[in-house]
Enzyme design. Structure first.
Site, PDB file in Angstrom:
ATOM      1  N   ARG A 225      74.796  18.990  66.093  1.00 61.33           N
ATOM      2  CA  ARG A 225      75.842  19.838  66.653  1.00 61.33           C
ATOM      3  C   ARG A 225      75.996  19.504  68.133  1.00 61.33           C
ATOM      4  NH1 ARG A 225      76.265  20.405  62.020  1.00 61.33           N
ATOM      5  NH2 ARG A 225      76.222  22.310  60.754  1.00 61.33           N
ATOM      6  N   HIS A 273      82.198  11.896  64.622  1.00 55.00           N
ATOM      7  CA  HIS A 273      81.755  12.897  63.641  1.00 55.00           C
ATOM      8  C   HIS A 273      81.821  12.350  62.217  1.00 55.00           C
ATOM      9  CE1 HIS A 273      81.248  17.512  63.135  1.00 55.00           C
ATOM     10  NE2 HIS A 273      80.612  16.866  62.174  1.00 55.00           N
TER      11      HIS A 273
END
Length: 310
Positions: A225, A273
């Site tokens: 994250r 990502h």
């Protein structure tokens, strides 16, 4: 009685999930109707992603469970009423994808591959890397993804340490827990991998202080994250040479703005990502299996602990 299952993921994911989920319902002998257009009062289960069309769950009066297609549920927890069970995605495809990405980038650092890929300068420098048994790697976060990655790295011979909020036992991995455990886990980490959830307790896990606990020149890999790292502290540590390089797949703002200093930094690798994602075929098995369990009165798997946020 037929269970009505509302698909509330991305619109473009519906054509892939519809046949896979229906096939799993049939395989399990589950009497379920899957649609993406039920009226709220007709819905028993919601297959959900934050990128989908639903943000208000209060209209679903007979809802039995919300089944997230994402492993990370920090954006889901506040929206789903506390009285409704919420599950997160834990599936073999997601684990395998993450493990492959983590192992690949760990080996890239371990073998010093950038020097050869980017350094085609005509100079012959035959310096071999150490063996994996002589390299310390630490995984912060020993949930499903962290455990799978730590086991894979241990199987390759690396000296693997791990850290988690509560004490874990994983064969081949030296497990630490708690504040003192964090310092011990980082003290020898030549390569550190972040796979913690995004909670108030984990924000800025790597900050000016904890980055200083790492060996000089340590490498950082973050597929977990964005908020796990204090960006300014990382840039300062890269500038001083305290941190040798960082490979970052997740960010506080996504897409990462073109003007962000990570893009142009010579010691940062940005990936968009893509470390891993939910695979439709294996996710359909998990979702259908959990609905079958709920209909049979069995405990749901991968139930979110609201007090922890994951």
């Amino acid at each position: 009685m037929t269970a009505n299952v509302l698909f509330a993921g991305r619109t473009d994911a519906w054509p892939a999930y519809q046949p896979l989920l229906n096939a799993e319902f049939a395989r399990l002998g589950l009497d379920a109707e899957l649609r993406n257009d039920f009226a709220p009062e007709e819905v028993d289960y919601i297959v959900f992603a934050p990128s989908g069309p639903i943000s208000d769950f209060t209209r679903f009066d007979r809802l039995k469970a919300v089944l997230s297609l994402w492993a990370g549920v920090e954006k889901v927890v506040p929206a789903v009423p506390a009285s409704v069970p919420l599950t997160r995605m834990v599936d073999s495809g997601l684990e395998q994808g993450m493990t492959e990405w983590v192992v690949g980038h760990t080996l890239r650092y371990h073998l010093g591959m950038d020097a050869h890929i980017l350094g085609q300068n005509g100079q012959w420098e035959p310096k071999a890397p150490p063996l994996a048994k002589d390299r310390h790697v630490t995984v912060l976060g020993l949930g499903a993804l962290g455990t799978a990655s730590a086991r894979a790295l241990s199987a390759l011979g690396f000296q693997v340490s791990g850290w988690s909020r509560s004490q874990k036992e994983i064969e081949g991995v030296t497990c630490h827990a708690g504040p003192k455990g964090m310092k011990d886990a980082l003290a020898q980490a030549e390569i550190v991998i972040l796979l913690l959830p995004d909670t108030p307790a984990t924000e800025n896990t790597l900050n000016a202080e904890t980055l200083g606990w790492l060996p000089k020149g340590a490498k950082i890999i973050n597929p977990g994250r964005g908020p796990l790292i204090d960006d300014d502290a990382l840039l300062a540590a890269l500038g001083s040479g305290r941190i040798g390089h960082a490979t970052l797949d997740v960010f506080r703002v996504e897409p990462l703005p073109p003007e962000h200093p990570f893009w142009a930094h010579p010691n940062v690798t940005v990936t968009p990502h893509i470390a891993s994602e939910t695979r439709e075929s294996t996710a359909a098995e998990v979702i259908a299996g959990n609905i079958r369990r709920a209909e049979a009165g069995e405990p749901l798997l991968h139930l979110v602990d609201r007090s922890l946020g994951y």
